[in-house]
Design a protein around this motif. Structure first.
Motif, PDB file in Angstrom:
ATOM      1  N   PHE A 183      26.383  11.797  42.024  1.00 52.43           N
ATOM      2  CA  PHE A 183      27.417  12.540  41.309  1.00 52.43           C
ATOM      3  C   PHE A 183      28.791  12.245  41.892  1.00 52.43           C
ATOM      4  O   PHE A 183      29.760  12.012  41.162  1.00 52.43           O
ATOM      5  CB  PHE A 183      27.129  14.043  41.364  1.00 52.43           C
ATOM      6  CG  PHE A 183      28.026  14.856  40.474  1.00 52.43           C
ATOM      7  CD1 PHE A 183      27.624  15.188  39.194  1.00 52.43           C
ATOM      8  CD2 PHE A 183      29.268  15.285  40.911  1.00 52.43           C
ATOM      9  CE1 PHE A 183      28.449  15.934  38.357  1.00 52.43           C
ATOM     10  CE2 PHE A 183      30.101  16.018  40.087  1.00 52.43           C
ATOM     11  CZ  PHE A 183      29.691  16.347  38.803  1.00 52.43           C
ATOM     12  N   ALA A 184      28.886  12.249  43.208  1.00 57.85           N
ATOM     13  CA  ALA A 184      30.167  11.981  43.867  1.00 57.85           C
ATOM     14  C   ALA A 184      30.672  10.586  43.532  1.00 57.85           C
ATOM     15  O   ALA A 184      31.876  10.390  43.315  1.00 57.85           O
ATOM     16  CB  ALA A 184      30.026  12.161  45.374  1.00 57.85           C
ATOM     17  N   ALA A 185      29.781   9.609  43.467  1.00 54.93           N
ATOM     18  CA  ALA A 185      30.184   8.247  43.110  1.00 54.93           C
ATOM     19  C   ALA A 185      30.731   8.221  41.679  1.00 54.93           C
ATOM     20  O   ALA A 185      31.759   7.588  41.413  1.00 54.93           O
ATOM     21  CB  ALA A 185      29.008   7.289  43.261  1.00 54.93           C
ATOM     22  N   ALA A 186      30.066   8.918  40.763  1.00 50.17           N
ATOM     23  CA  ALA A 186      30.540   8.976  39.380  1.00 50.17           C
ATOM     24  C   ALA A 186      31.894   9.673  39.288  1.00 50.17           C
ATOM     25  O   ALA A 186      32.717   9.338  38.439  1.00 50.17           O
ATOM     26  CB  ALA A 186      29.517   9.702  38.507  1.00 50.17           C
ATOM     27  N   LEU A 187      32.133  10.610  40.190  1.00 52.53           N
ATOM     28  CA  LEU A 187      33.396  11.338  40.234  1.00 52.53           C
ATOM     29  C   LEU A 187      34.513  10.497  40.854  1.00 52.53           C
ATOM     30  O   LEU A 187      35.680  10.786  40.667  1.00 52.53           O
ATOM     31  CB  LEU A 187      33.197  12.636  41.024  1.00 52.53           C
ATOM     32  CG  LEU A 187      34.357  13.595  41.185  1.00 52.53           C
ATOM     33  CD1 LEU A 187      34.905  14.038  39.826  1.00 52.53           C
ATOM     34  CD2 LEU A 187      33.919  14.804  41.996  1.00 52.53           C
ATOM     35  N   GLY A 188      34.125   9.461  41.590  1.00 55.77           N
ATOM     36  CA  GLY A 188      35.119   8.609  42.248  1.00 55.77           C
ATOM     37  C   GLY A 188      35.414   9.006  43.677  1.00 55.77           C
ATOM     38  O   GLY A 188      36.418   8.581  44.245  1.00 55.77           O
TER      39      GLY A 188
END
Length: 93
Positions: A32-37
């Motif tokens: 999720f954090a990766a998708a959030l940037g």
């Protein structure tokens, strides 16, 4: 999949920050954090520190808004809470 975020009210480095946690797994949280940037360096033991400017996007991506106490409760109940190790006291001899 449930990821939670608390309001951006934690000061640091001249900005306000939120905490992002999962009640399922760290793998879910990292994805999720990766998708959030969010860079991996924003991960701190059991949560991501998320700057205020990313808060609304996190919610749009599906993070559930909760208060800080509720976030901590969910993290603890999921067995994913990692406390900071106690500081060692160094004494002069």
């Amino acid at each position: 999949m449930t990821v939670y975020i608390d309001p951006p009210e934690w000061p640091g480095h001249g900005m306000l920050w939120s905490h992002l946690v999962s009640d399922v797994s760290y793998e879910e949280l990292h994805a999720f954090a990766a998708a959030l940037g969010c860079p991996r360096r924003a991960f701190d033991r059991d949560h991501y520190d998320v700057p205020a400017h990313r808060y609304e996007r996190a919610v749009r991506l599906g993070a559930v808004e909760v208060g800080s106490k509720e976030l901590l409760r969910r993290l603890t109940e999921a067995g994913l809470r990692r406390r900071r190790p106690p500081r060692r006291v160094v004494t002069a001899t």
